[in-house]
Write an enzyme that holds these catalytic residues in place. Structure first.
Site, PDB file in Angstrom:
ATOM      1  N   THR A 210      -4.506   2.210   4.013  1.00 54.50           N
ATOM      2  CA  THR A 210      -3.866   1.491   2.908  1.00 54.50           C
ATOM      3  C   THR A 210      -2.977   0.385   3.451  1.00 54.50           C
ATOM      4  O   THR A 210      -2.387   0.533   4.517  1.00 54.50           O
ATOM      5  CB  THR A 210      -3.032   2.508   2.101  1.00 54.50           C
ATOM      6  OG1 THR A 210      -3.928   3.370   1.419  1.00 54.50           O
ATOM      7  CG2 THR A 210      -2.117   1.845   1.099  1.00 54.50           C
ATOM      8  N   GLY A 240      -5.093   8.246  -5.924  1.00 53.73           N
ATOM      9  CA  GLY A 240      -4.021   8.594  -4.977  1.00 53.73           C
ATOM     10  C   GLY A 240      -2.691   8.008  -5.401  1.00 53.73           C
ATOM     11  O   GLY A 240      -2.494   7.627  -6.562  1.00 53.73           O
TER      12      GLY A 240
HETATM   13  N1  ASP Z   1      -2.399   6.902   0.162  1.00 52.50           N
HETATM   14  C1  ASP Z   1      -3.791   6.584   0.003  1.00 52.50           C
HETATM   15  C2  ASP Z   1      -4.409   7.554  -0.969  1.00 52.50           C
HETATM   16  O1  ASP Z   1      -4.064   8.711  -0.959  1.00 52.50           O
HETATM   17  C3  ASP Z   1      -4.556   6.634   1.267  1.00 52.50           C
HETATM   18  C4  ASP Z   1      -3.982   5.759   2.356  1.00 52.50           C
HETATM   19  O2  ASP Z   1      -2.774   5.661   2.510  1.00 52.50           O
HETATM   20  O3  ASP Z   1      -4.778   5.164   3.091  1.00 52.50           O
HETATM   21  O4  ASP Z   1      -5.278   7.157  -1.706  1.00 52.50           O
END
Ligand code: ASP
Length: 382
Positions: A210, A240
């Protein structure tokens, strides 16, 4: 005397003091802000995901690629701020190159859902008025962070999903992007490996990709934004933390701006971004301290000034505490944060986090592995 004192301090509002607070740009009770020559005039931090990011798991070439991509994003955001642009503009300017880069799990290079698609999520928040926009499950918008901001500015809503979000995008004149633009071979292989070996998203990826940015502009305003493809193999419409205001993104001029990356379910349960900002807001209630002698000219009789803000140590401590709660529940990941005083910091409970920060005082760093940075931000567990 007490009443006079109260009136005086109330009238003074947030007074600027350099001494105990490393960068006094302070928000008063109305969300307005004031700045001071001694403070960094602007400040920005970015991330490109946290996780099992260790030097022994990367080639020197990969490391250089990530560093260059982070620097490009950081430079794009810093340029906006240095030229007097807003924190909101800087956050978007920093996120767009990371959405366009296949290296990160956002926009192009997003992970695949169980069904083999790229479903994108993004959110953005303006610390001036806490206006926010978010989208989830978008498949044809090249830069979801721009759509999230358009939801904020041009719809009566905060959060749009899937087809409805895309209908809104087309009504707003966003170009329809071929979903193939987002698809990369590397991410497709991750999904295939996950299915073939019955792996979890964590096992297959080892890291979250992310992207996010937080910024303080020269007007003293804060902003935060986050963009992601979610987690490999997500299904049943799983969402998410990244597009959830309060979990993956939060900004409030009275406290801080936060963008998160990590195992989203835990970040939602803890409400990480808002939890950190709320604790900082409470910790930074006005404190009354002695005024600098020349604060109000020779004729003033005041002996007391009110100050808002937290020290960088307090901001770091609060961030680490909240991240420790995520870890206690079994989650991992990290956050970036900027305060109204211009402190930019990181907190993560993973081996590494793609990250960077810059400010008007000349700070300019990108880092990948734990404990690399020159200033604060060393992860609590490493
Ligand atoms: N936080 C993101 C999710 O759970 C994933 C990520 O941080 O890459 O969708």
């Amino acid at each position: 005397m007490t009443n006079i004192f109260r009136n005086l301090t109330a009238a003074l509002g947030a007074v600027l003091l350099a001494a105990p607070f490393a960068g006094p740009v302070m928000a008063d009770d109305h969300g307005d802000s004031h700045s001071d020559d001694a403070a960094p005039k602007w400040s920005i931090a970015i991330h490109g995901g946290a996780g099992t990011i260790r030097r022994d798991l990367m080639t020197a070439e990969q490391e250089a690629q990530y560093e260059a991509a982070l620097q490009e994003a950081l430079d794009a955001g810093a340029k906006v701020l240095a030229e007097g642009g807003t924190a909101m503009e800087a956050v978007q300017a920093a996120i767009i190159p990371m959405e366009d880069s296949p290296l990160f799990n956002a926009g192009r290079g997003a992970v695949f859902t169980w069904e083999g698609e790229n479903e994108l999520d993004a959110s953005i928040m303006d610390g001036r008025d806490r206006s926010a926009g978010a989208v989830t499950g978008v498949t044809t918008v090249k830069n979801p962070i721009l759509l999230a901001d358009r939801v904020r500015t041009d719809s009566p809503h905060v959060f749009l999903m899937g087809e409805g979000a895309e209908q809104f995008a087309s009504e707003q004149g966003f170009e329809v992007t071929d979903p193939e633009w987002f698809a990369t071979q590397r991410r497709r292989e991750s999904l295939e490996r996950m299915k073939a070996d019955a792996l979890s998203a964590m096992d297959v990826d080892l890291k979250f990709g992310t992207v996010g940015a937080v910024a303080l502009d020269m007007e003293g305003n804060l902003a935060a934004g986050t963009s992601t493809g979610g987690m490999t193999g997500k299904r049943w419409g799983r969402i998410g933390d990244a597009p959830v205001i309060g979990a993956g993104t939060y900004a409030d001029n009275r406290s801080c701006a936060v963008s998160a990356t990590g195992w989203g379910e835990f970040f939602i349960r803890v409400g990480v971004a808002q939890e950190i900002c709320t604790r900082i807001r409470i910790a930074s209630h006005p404190r009354y301290v002695e005024c600098p002698e020349d604060a109000f000219g020779p004729d003033t009789v005041f002996v007391t000034c009110s100050v808002r803000g937290v020290s960088v140590e307090d901001a770091q401590g609060i961030s680490d505490e909240v991240m420790a709660e995520v870890a206690e529940l079994g989650g991992d990941g990290g956050i970036i944060l900027v305060t109204p005083e211009g402190h930019a910091l990181y907190s993560f409970n993973t081996a590494g986090m793609y990250r960077g920060r810059a400010n008007s005082d000349g700070m300019n760093e990108v880092a990948i592995f734990g404990g690399e940075e020159t200033g604060t931000g060393e992860p609590p567990d490493h």
